[in-house]
Design an enzyme around this catalytic site. Structure first.
Site, short mmCIF file in Angstrom:
data_model
loop_
_atom_site.label_atom_id
_atom_site.label_comp_id
_atom_site.label_asym_id
_atom_site.label_seq_id
_atom_site.Cartn_x
_atom_site.Cartn_y
_atom_site.Cartn_z
N ASP A 259 0.89 -0.99 -0.06
CA ASP A 259 -0.04 -0.15 -0.19
C ASP A 259 0.88 1.36 0.07
O ASP A 259 1.90 1.13 0.14
CB ASP A 259 -0.93 0.01 1.16
CG ASP A 259 -1.89 1.19 1.22
OD1 ASP A 259 -2.47 1.69 0.39
OD2 ASP A 259 -1.51 1.94 2.50
N ILE A 260 0.25 2.37 -0.33
CA ILE A 260 1.17 3.72 -0.51
C ILE A 260 1.15 4.36 0.75
O ILE A 260 1.81 4.75 1.74
CB ILE A 260 0.74 4.36 -1.62
CG1 ILE A 260 1.23 3.71 -2.83
CG2 ILE A 260 1.51 5.91 -1.78
CD1 ILE A 260 0.72 4.42 -4.30
N ASP A 261 -0.14 5.15 1.20
CA ASP A 261 -0.36 6.14 2.15
C ASP A 261 -0.47 5.49 3.34
O ASP A 261 -1.06 4.57 3.55
CB ASP A 261 -1.53 6.89 1.71
CG ASP A 261 -1.60 7.45 0.54
OD1 ASP A 261 -0.66 8.69 0.43
OD2 ASP A 261 -2.33 7.46 -0.41
N THR B 17 -2.77 0.34 -4.52
CA THR B 17 -3.46 1.56 -4.05
C THR B 17 -4.64 1.75 -4.53
O THR B 17 -5.15 1.25 -5.55
CB THR B 17 -2.32 2.38 -4.50
OG1 THR B 17 -2.89 3.74 -4.15
CG2 THR B 17 -2.28 2.68 -5.98
N GLY B 18 -5.29 2.70 -3.80
CA GLY B 18 -6.81 3.36 -4.40
C GLY B 18 -6.32 4.28 -5.45
O GLY B 18 -7.42 4.56 -6.03
N LYS C 10 -8.50 -5.33 -3.65
CA LYS C 10 -6.92 -5.50 -3.83
C LYS C 10 -6.99 -7.16 -3.70
O LYS C 10 -5.79 -7.43 -4.02
CB LYS C 10 -6.47 -4.78 -2.59
CG LYS C 10 -6.29 -3.06 -2.94
CD LYS C 10 -5.66 -2.56 -1.90
CE LYS C 10 -5.16 -1.10 -2.12
NZ LYS C 10 -4.42 -0.44 -0.87
N ASP D 250 -2.13 -0.74 6.03
CA ASP D 250 -2.27 0.12 7.32
C ASP D 250 -4.03 0.20 7.60
O ASP D 250 -4.18 0.57 8.60
CB ASP D 250 -1.56 1.24 7.52
CG ASP D 250 -2.03 2.35 6.61
OD1 ASP D 250 -2.26 2.04 5.37
OD2 ASP D 250 -2.41 3.41 6.92
#
Length: 269
Positions: free
Chosen positions: A9-11, A43-44, A196, A219
């Site tokens: 994931d990114i953020d 990611t979204g 995902k 997260d």
């Protein structure tokens, strides 16, 4: 059995609080790549919102893949070739728009190229999303969107307003769509066959990897689907407490280069 695919994931995961990739995370990803491990951003965001990251991490080369729109789209990063594309039908989009209006929340829907809203008073968080992912905003009536290929729609509003609206969403809506809350002010709505988790599963199958050879690092609730399907789910120390209950490992926080710790501790060790 060695881990061959890591979905990240990114953020709140890959990026620290300053929205940066730390040097430690960068180096660990390069080491994993050199060892033949597939590092897949999940990611979204749309692809245009991750291009800079893919370039920075050298994940835009042949045989690299990216999962965007929370699983609505899976592409080869070098060619843009689409392996998986799950889009909303126009009738789905209309029903989502109608529900947003009934619940009194701002909303928008996203194609690969733009953000479309029928809110004449364009929501603050629509502007935020546009800035975050680098996509233009278009004001269009629902009737004008008949020919659009929406990968996802979003209810976006102040957390208190959004939470009040979520409490009124009928159960049938959850049965019909994949619904995930990615931040306190974003509720994302996708085709039921998009997540995902499904994206990671299909990509692993395509590459010939078993579930035991997969890892996911996340997260937030929009990471749950991929954490539940991989053999090695990793949750950040700063992650959602409910997600930690399904984690095999808890890594350091995003401000402590937790992705690097996970890769070195459980992938490369």
């Amino acid at each position: 059995m060695s881990i061959k695919l890591v979905a990240v994931d990114i953020d709140g995961t890959l990026l620290n609080s300053q929205r940066q990739v730390t040097s430690e995370v960068y180096q660990a990803i390069q080491e994993a790549k050199a060892a033949g491990v597939k590092i897949v951003i999940a990611t979204g965001r749309p692809i245009v919102g991750v291009q800079n990251l893919l370039e920075e991490l050298h994940l835009n080369q042949p045989d690299n893949y990216v999962i965007t729109f929370n699983g609505g789209l899976v592409q080869e990063t070098a060619t843009g070739n689409e392996l998986i594309k799950e889009t909303l039908a126009y009738e789905d989009y209309l029903d989502i728009e109608l529900l947003a209006t009934k619940l009194g929340v701002h909303s928008h829907a996203i194609t690969k190229n733009g953000i479309y809203t029928s809110n004449r008073d364009i929501g603050t968080y629509t502007v935020h999303e546009s800035s975050l992912v680098g996509m233009p905003i278009y004001y269009r009536t629902p009737e004008e969107n008949r020919d659009k290929e929406f990968v996802k729609a979003m209810f976006i509003d102040d957390p208190a307003i959004l939470d009040a609206a979520i409490a009124k969403i009928p159960e049938s809506f959850y049965e019909r769509f994949t619904v995930v809350k990615s931040t306190p002010f974003y509720l994302e709505i996708l085709k039921k066959t998009a997540s995902k988790g499904l994206a990671v599963t299909h990509l692993a199958e395509k590459l010939g990897y078993t579930i035991d050879e997969t890892m996911a690092i996340g997260d937030e609730e929009n990471d749950r689907a991929m954490l539940e399907v991989v053999g090695n789910p990793v949750v950040m120390k700063n992650g959602n407490s409910n997600l930690k209950k399904i984690a095999k490992y808890i890594t350091k926080s995003n401000d402590e280069s937790g992705v690097a710790h996970a890769i070195r501790e459980w992938v490369l060790d």
